[in-house]
Design a protein around this motif. Structure first.
Motif, PDB file in Angstrom:
ATOM      1  N   PRO A  22      48.430 -31.837 -11.868  1.00 41.21           N
ATOM      2  CA  PRO A  22      47.346 -32.453 -12.649  1.00 41.21           C
ATOM      3  C   PRO A  22      47.469 -33.969 -12.744  1.00 41.21           C
ATOM      4  O   PRO A  22      46.489 -34.653 -13.056  1.00 41.21           O
ATOM      5  CB  PRO A  22      47.505 -31.799 -14.032  1.00 41.21           C
ATOM      6  CG  PRO A  22      48.271 -30.552 -13.797  1.00 41.21           C
ATOM      7  CD  PRO A  22      49.187 -30.842 -12.653  1.00 41.21           C
ATOM      8  N   CYS A  44      45.143 -32.375 -23.187  1.00 42.43           N
ATOM      9  CA  CYS A  44      45.077 -31.350 -22.132  1.00 42.43           C
ATOM     10  C   CYS A  44      46.490 -30.863 -21.813  1.00 42.43           C
ATOM     11  O   CYS A  44      47.083 -31.204 -20.776  1.00 42.43           O
ATOM     12  CB  CYS A  44      44.394 -31.912 -20.890  1.00 42.43           C
ATOM     13  SG  CYS A  44      42.615 -32.145 -21.091  1.00 42.43           S
ATOM     14  N   SER A  46      49.684 -28.022 -21.301  1.00 46.36           N
ATOM     15  CA  SER A  46      49.887 -26.801 -20.513  1.00 46.36           C
ATOM     16  C   SER A  46      49.436 -25.582 -21.295  1.00 46.36           C
ATOM     17  O   SER A  46      48.865 -24.639 -20.724  1.00 46.36           O
ATOM     18  CB  SER A  46      51.369 -26.665 -20.132  1.00 46.36           C
ATOM     19  OG  SER A  46      51.756 -27.721 -19.282  1.00 46.36           O
ATOM     20  N   ASN A  49      45.696 -25.353 -21.069  1.00 47.94           N
ATOM     21  CA  ASN A  49      45.245 -24.967 -19.726  1.00 47.94           C
ATOM     22  C   ASN A  49      45.497 -23.493 -19.435  1.00 47.94           C
ATOM     23  O   ASN A  49      44.697 -22.842 -18.753  1.00 47.94           O
ATOM     24  CB  ASN A  49      45.934 -25.846 -18.680  1.00 47.94           C
ATOM     25  CG  ASN A  49      45.365 -25.644 -17.297  1.00 47.94           C
ATOM     26  OD1 ASN A  49      44.152 -25.563 -17.114  1.00 47.94           O
ATOM     27  ND2 ASN A  49      46.243 -25.546 -16.318  1.00 47.94           N
ATOM     28  N   GLN A  52      42.698 -21.007 -20.011  1.00 43.40           N
ATOM     29  CA  GLN A  52      41.685 -20.829 -18.964  1.00 43.40           C
ATOM     30  C   GLN A  52      42.184 -19.814 -17.933  1.00 43.40           C
ATOM     31  O   GLN A  52      41.412 -19.006 -17.419  1.00 43.40           O
ATOM     32  CB  GLN A  52      41.360 -22.158 -18.283  1.00 43.40           C
ATOM     33  CG  GLN A  52      40.470 -23.073 -19.117  1.00 43.40           C
ATOM     34  CD  GLN A  52      41.197 -23.669 -20.308  1.00 43.40           C
ATOM     35  OE1 GLN A  52      41.181 -23.117 -21.415  1.00 43.40           O
ATOM     36  NE2 GLN A  52      41.850 -24.811 -20.090  1.00 43.40           N
ATOM     37  N   TRP A  58      35.684 -22.818 -19.395  1.00 47.40           N
ATOM     38  CA  TRP A  58      35.905 -24.260 -19.484  1.00 47.40           C
ATOM     39  C   TRP A  58      35.023 -24.875 -20.553  1.00 47.40           C
ATOM     40  O   TRP A  58      35.436 -25.829 -21.227  1.00 47.40           O
ATOM     41  CB  TRP A  58      35.626 -24.914 -18.125  1.00 47.40           C
ATOM     42  CG  TRP A  58      36.685 -24.625 -17.118  1.00 47.40           C
ATOM     43  CD1 TRP A  58      36.631 -23.705 -16.107  1.00 47.40           C
ATOM     44  CD2 TRP A  58      37.988 -25.215 -17.045  1.00 47.40           C
ATOM     45  NE1 TRP A  58      37.821 -23.704 -15.404  1.00 47.40           N
ATOM     46  CE2 TRP A  58      38.669 -24.619 -15.956  1.00 47.40           C
ATOM     47  CE3 TRP A  58      38.641 -26.194 -17.798  1.00 47.40           C
ATOM     48  CZ2 TRP A  58      39.966 -24.974 -15.596  1.00 47.40           C
ATOM     49  CZ3 TRP A  58      39.928 -26.561 -17.442  1.00 47.40           C
ATOM     50  CH2 TRP A  58      40.583 -25.964 -16.358  1.00 47.40           C
ATOM     51  N   PHE A  79      39.295 -32.998 -16.461  1.00 51.06           N
ATOM     52  CA  PHE A  79      40.275 -32.012 -15.994  1.00 51.06           C
ATOM     53  C   PHE A  79      39.610 -31.009 -15.055  1.00 51.06           C
ATOM     54  O   PHE A  79      40.111 -30.751 -13.951  1.00 51.06           O
ATOM     55  CB  PHE A  79      40.908 -31.290 -17.188  1.00 51.06           C
ATOM     56  CG  PHE A  79      42.194 -30.601 -16.853  1.00 51.06           C
ATOM     57  CD1 PHE A  79      43.415 -31.198 -17.148  1.00 51.06           C
ATOM     58  CD2 PHE A  79      42.214 -29.349 -16.240  1.00 51.06           C
ATOM     59  CE1 PHE A  79      44.619 -30.566 -16.835  1.00 51.06           C
ATOM     60  CE2 PHE A  79      43.396 -28.713 -15.922  1.00 51.06           C
ATOM     61  CZ  PHE A  79      44.607 -29.323 -16.227  1.00 51.06           C
ATOM     62  N   ARG A  80      38.481 -30.467 -15.450  1.00 54.49           N
ATOM     63  CA  ARG A  80      37.774 -29.522 -14.571  1.00 54.49           C
ATOM     64  C   ARG A  80      37.013 -30.256 -13.472  1.00 54.49           C
ATOM     65  O   ARG A  80      37.003 -29.812 -12.317  1.00 54.49           O
ATOM     66  CB  ARG A  80      36.799 -28.658 -15.386  1.00 54.49           C
ATOM     67  CG  ARG A  80      35.987 -27.686 -14.505  1.00 54.49           C
ATOM     68  CD  ARG A  80      36.890 -26.685 -13.817  1.00 54.49           C
ATOM     69  NE  ARG A  80      36.163 -25.810 -12.880  1.00 54.49           N
ATOM     70  CZ  ARG A  80      36.007 -26.055 -11.586  1.00 54.49           C
ATOM     71  NH1 ARG A  80      36.493 -27.180 -11.058  1.00 54.49           N
ATOM     72  NH2 ARG A  80      35.376 -25.201 -10.824  1.00 54.49           N
ATOM     73  N   TRP A  83      39.387 -31.189 -10.751  1.00 54.70           N
ATOM     74  CA  TRP A  83      40.424 -30.198 -10.476  1.00 54.70           C
ATOM     75  C   TRP A  83      40.797 -30.150  -9.002  1.00 54.70           C
ATOM     76  O   TRP A  83      41.976 -29.998  -8.646  1.00 54.70           O
ATOM     77  CB  TRP A  83      39.961 -28.811 -10.944  1.00 54.70           C
ATOM     78  CG  TRP A  83      40.976 -27.750 -10.645  1.00 54.70           C
ATOM     79  CD1 TRP A  83      42.037 -27.390 -11.422  1.00 54.70           C
ATOM     80  CD2 TRP A  83      41.049 -26.943  -9.461  1.00 54.70           C
ATOM     81  NE1 TRP A  83      42.767 -26.411 -10.799  1.00 54.70           N
ATOM     82  CE2 TRP A  83      42.184 -26.117  -9.594  1.00 54.70           C
ATOM     83  CE3 TRP A  83      40.271 -26.838  -8.321  1.00 54.70           C
ATOM     84  CZ2 TRP A  83      42.555 -25.194  -8.621  1.00 54.70           C
ATOM     85  CZ3 TRP A  83      40.638 -25.920  -7.340  1.00 54.70           C
ATOM     86  CH2 TRP A  83      41.776 -25.115  -7.503  1.00 54.70           C
TER      87      TRP A  83
END
Length: 218
Positions: A22, A44, A46, A49, A52, A58, A79-80, A83
């Motif tokens: 990431p 954000c 771990s 995440n 998800q 999301w 983040f998305r 990705w």
């Protein structure tokens, strides 16, 4: 144990077949290293995440963080949005091992902690992820490694004999989870180590270059 005792080989995906980091897009989006470390430790994370990977959408995940960190909305949504930059390349040597096993007639499947939508995106980016007999995606079944439930789901879905199943994963916790489910398991370090681990079971895959479709993605 010999290859006569193993009939099924199961691969993890992230950090075994494809790289995942990431930090790659965020080193551009948040250039300051201290600020970037704070963002991953507090926003954000771990832990955020992994939900998800467990099946949370999301949209819900982003809304949750934006309520607490409204000034970070752009970075949260990034983040998305970015990705694909987190999975920049495949591990060609490991892909070659997997393809060699498939070519030799081994029953190969995959078991991964992955959000449903990003996994389908990964398959488009890396077509070799469609080569094994099948895959259990945590976001689809709403179970995650190293919980025993997901190993049992994979066993039942693909009709595996746990004692005759060899699992390959980079996470020590996931390796131990597989062993607790009655599987054989090895921790992935690199392709050279994996070849040695397979050889210890009497398994020597054909040494093949990645297929044209796989090579195009490497």
């Amino acid at each position: 144990m010999s290859s006569n005792d193993i009939r099924h080989i199961v691969f993890d995906i992230g950090k075994v077949l494809i790289h995942y980091d990431p930090d790659l897009p965020y080193s551009r989006l948040i250039p300051d290293e201290a600020e970037r470390s704070w963002f991953f430790a507090n926003v954000c994370t771990s832990e955020w995440n992994i939900e998800q990977d467990r099946g949370r959408s999301w949209e819900e995940a982003e809304a949750l963080l934006i309520r607490s960190y409204p000034d970070r909305e752009d970075h949260i949504r990034a983040f998305r949005r970015h990705w694909h930059e987190m999975v920049p390349h495949a591990y060609s040597d490991t892909v070659a091992i997997m393809e060699g096993l498939i070519a030799d007639g081994w029953d190969v499947t995959m078991l991964t902690n992955f959000a449903s939508d990003t996994f389908r995106e990964a398959q488009r980016l890396y077509p070799f992820l469609t080569l094994p007999r099948g895959v259990t995606v945590s976001g689809d079944v709403r179970q995650i490694k190293p919980d025993l439930a997901i190993y049992r789901t994979h066993t039942e879905t693909f009709d595996l004999d746990p004692g005759a199943t060899l699992f390959i994963d980079d996470s020590p916790a996931n390796v131990e989870g597989a062993r607790a489910a009655g599987w054989q398991a090895v921790r992935f370090i690199d392709a050279q180590q994996l070849r040695g681990d397979l050889a210890a079971y009497g398994i020597k895959p054909s040494h093949t270059a990645p297929s044209p479709a796989a090579a195009a993605a490497l």
